[in-house]
Write a protein that holds these residues in place. Structure first.
Motif, PDB file in Angstrom:
ATOM      1  N   GLU A 261       0.819  -1.209   0.000  1.00 44.94           N
ATOM      2  CA  GLU A 261       0.000   0.000   0.000  1.00 44.94           C
ATOM      3  C   GLU A 261       0.854   1.260   0.000  1.00 44.94           C
ATOM      4  N   GLU A 262       2.112   1.113   0.383  1.00 47.35           N
ATOM      5  CA  GLU A 262       3.026   2.267   0.421  1.00 47.35           C
ATOM      6  C   GLU A 262       3.886   2.372  -0.831  1.00 47.35           C
ATOM      7  N   ILE A 263       4.224   1.221  -1.440  1.00 49.93           N
ATOM      8  CA  ILE A 263       5.221   1.190  -2.514  1.00 49.93           C
ATOM      9  C   ILE A 263       4.627   0.530  -3.761  1.00 49.93           C
ATOM     10  N   PRO A 264       4.751   1.169  -4.927  1.00 48.54           N
ATOM     11  CA  PRO A 264       4.291   0.537  -6.171  1.00 48.54           C
ATOM     12  C   PRO A 264       5.095  -0.739  -6.453  1.00 48.54           C
ATOM     13  N   LEU A 265       4.418  -1.748  -6.990  1.00 49.21           N
ATOM     14  CA  LEU A 265       5.059  -3.026  -7.275  1.00 49.21           C
ATOM     15  C   LEU A 265       5.008  -3.354  -8.758  1.00 49.21           C
ATOM     16  N   LEU A 266       6.089  -3.927  -9.256  1.00 42.49           N
ATOM     17  CA  LEU A 266       6.113  -4.636 -10.529  1.00 42.49           C
ATOM     18  C   LEU A 266       6.461  -6.085 -10.200  1.00 42.49           C
ATOM     19  N   VAL A 267       5.836  -7.034 -10.903  1.00 45.90           N
ATOM     20  CA  VAL A 267       5.924  -8.429 -10.471  1.00 45.90           C
ATOM     21  C   VAL A 267       6.097  -9.358 -11.656  1.00 45.90           C
ATOM     22  N   THR A 268       6.999 -10.333 -11.527  1.00 50.81           N
ATOM     23  CA  THR A 268       7.019 -11.497 -12.400  1.00 50.81           C
ATOM     24  C   THR A 268       6.966 -12.737 -11.523  1.00 50.81           C
ATOM     25  N   TRP A 269       6.977 -13.913 -12.128  1.00 51.55           N
ATOM     26  CA  TRP A 269       6.883 -15.136 -11.330  1.00 51.55           C
ATOM     27  C   TRP A 269       8.101 -16.024 -11.550  1.00 51.55           C
ATOM     28  N   ASP A 270       8.219 -17.021 -10.666  1.00 45.71           N
ATOM     29  CA  ASP A 270       9.193 -18.084 -10.838  1.00 45.71           C
ATOM     30  C   ASP A 270       8.470 -19.405 -10.578  1.00 45.71           C
ATOM     31  N   ASP A 271       9.184 -20.480 -10.319  1.00 46.32           N
ATOM     32  CA  ASP A 271       8.539 -21.785 -10.325  1.00 46.32           C
ATOM     33  C   ASP A 271       7.508 -21.983  -9.217  1.00 46.32           C
ATOM     34  N   HIS A 272       7.778 -21.479  -8.010  1.00 56.54           N
ATOM     35  CA  HIS A 272       6.897 -21.805  -6.892  1.00 56.54           C
ATOM     36  C   HIS A 272       5.594 -21.018  -6.901  1.00 56.54           C
TER      37      HIS A 272
END
Length: 376
Positions: A121-132
């Motif tokens: 809620e404080e910091i913008p996120l960019l996200v990708t994934w890995d195996d788990h």
């Protein structure tokens, strides 16, 4: 129904298995789609017009374990944070489970964590994934539930309805942030959805051959043909500095765990794509390994190409190394210094006026324990 209240697999399975969608007489009820059961975890809005000077990177989050380091990261006041994959551990071992219970519950548990809620809620996120958080340990393009797990990813991270990832296979994407002269391009690759099967070792746990060995098969791929074409296109876009995110290590040698070294011809194509683009203002970031480090490749690329590995937020190798009495240091011919086996995260700080980039691996108290500076 607020699924933040459910913290056990049993309760989540019950929630996923009730409430029929079809109510016509004589038609048996079916469970809700699993991707509708995850709590969307929207983050603070990202100002794409403002210059970016500090970015945090992290990976490998055990959703039920302590997350105190998130407050440490937030105190450094990054403009955004990039989650590099294994953002939950939700391996789906029962592929016949229509509810994908383990993965759904893992996301529910993370969404319920006050530390993570406060952070996003404080910091913008960019996200990708890995195996788990893709579905199973070490899985690639042949994972049979990848289409469902991609939908879970898209809903869990609250991707907008018009996000390009909702309209195509895979979760790769790119962002260009900041004004002209301070344009930062962040490219997030998908090293799971299209990846060929890796070649298993003939000597399990042998140093350098722990799980996989390199393959010379020219048909094998890490990104798939379409993502490779896409990467060439986004590298042609104007930017003053670029960060290329791969969930698994690109440059690292000396180990036999998952890495681009297991598909050396795919790695050659990656380097060739960068070379043909003429891009030199590029830094790579990776996670996955439960260790931190800074790596440098300059022989193959012909210019200094740095990689920052940031892993893990709360599941470092030090936990099982201490348990097993393992004091060995992983070989790293392209690594600058020893690996960081304790809790760590990565940080990139950009000085637009001086045209320098500071890379650092930071410990759980926010202190830099590995550093490198480069110009662009």
């Amino acid at each position: 129904m607020n699924f933040l209240r459910f913290t056990s697999a049993a309760l989540a399975l019950a929630a996923c298995s009730t409430a029929p969608v079809i109510e016509e007489a004589g038609v048996p009820p079916r469970p809700l789609e699993p991707w509708s059961q995850v709590e969307p975890m929207a983050s603070a809005p990202l100002d794409r017009s403002a210059p970016v000077t500090r970015i945090a990177f992290g990976s490998c989050i055990k959703q039920k374990d302590p997350l105190d380091v998130l407050d440490v990261i937030a105190a450094r006041d990054p403009d955004l944070a990039v989650l590099l994959g294994d953002n939950v551990y939700g391996d789906v071992w029962d592929l016949a489970d229509a509810n994908l219970t383990e993965l759904v519950v893992a996301y529910q548990d993370l969404a319920a964590r006050e530390e993570f809620t406060r952070f996003r809620e404080e910091i913008p996120l960019l996200v990708t994934w890995d195996d788990h958080d893709y579905g199973q340990n070490d899985q690639g393009g042949n994972y049979p539930r990848k289409f469902e797990t991609e939908k879970i990813f898209e809903n869990a991270w609250a991707l907008p309805s018009d996000d390009e990832r909702r309209a195509r296979d895979g979760v790769y994407t790119s962002e260009v942030l900041g004004p002209e002269g301070q344009r930062l391009q962040i490219i997030l690759l998908d090293t799971r959805f299209f990846r060929s099967d890796l070649t298993r070792t003939d000597e399990r746990n042998a140093p350098g051959k722990e799980r996989y060995v390199p393959s010379a098969d020219p048909e094998q791929t890490m990104l798939g043909a379409e993502q490779e074409r896409w990467l060439a296109e986004v590298l042609a876009q104007p930017a003053d500095l670029r960060i290329l995110v791969s969930s698994i290590q690109v440059i690292a040698e000396g180990h036999g765990w998952e890495a681009w070294r297991t598909l050396p011809l795919a790695r050659e194509r990656l380097y060739d794509t960068i070379d043909k683009s003429g891009v030199r203002n590029i830094v790579m970031v990776s996670g996955d390994r439960h260790l931190g480090g800074i790596y440098l490749e300059k022989e193959t690329t012909g210019f200094p190409l740095y990689e920052l590995t940031a892993s893990s937020i709360n599941a470092p190798q030090s936990i099982w190394r201490e348990r097993d009495g393992n004091t060995s240091i992983e070989p790293g011919p392209k690594r600058l210094g020893d690996p960081v086996y304790t809790i760590n995260y990565g940080e990139i700080e950009i000085d637009w006026e001086a045209r320098t980039v500071d890379l650092s691996v930071r410990n759980e108290w926010g202190a830099a324990v590995r550093e490198a500076t480069l110009g662009f």
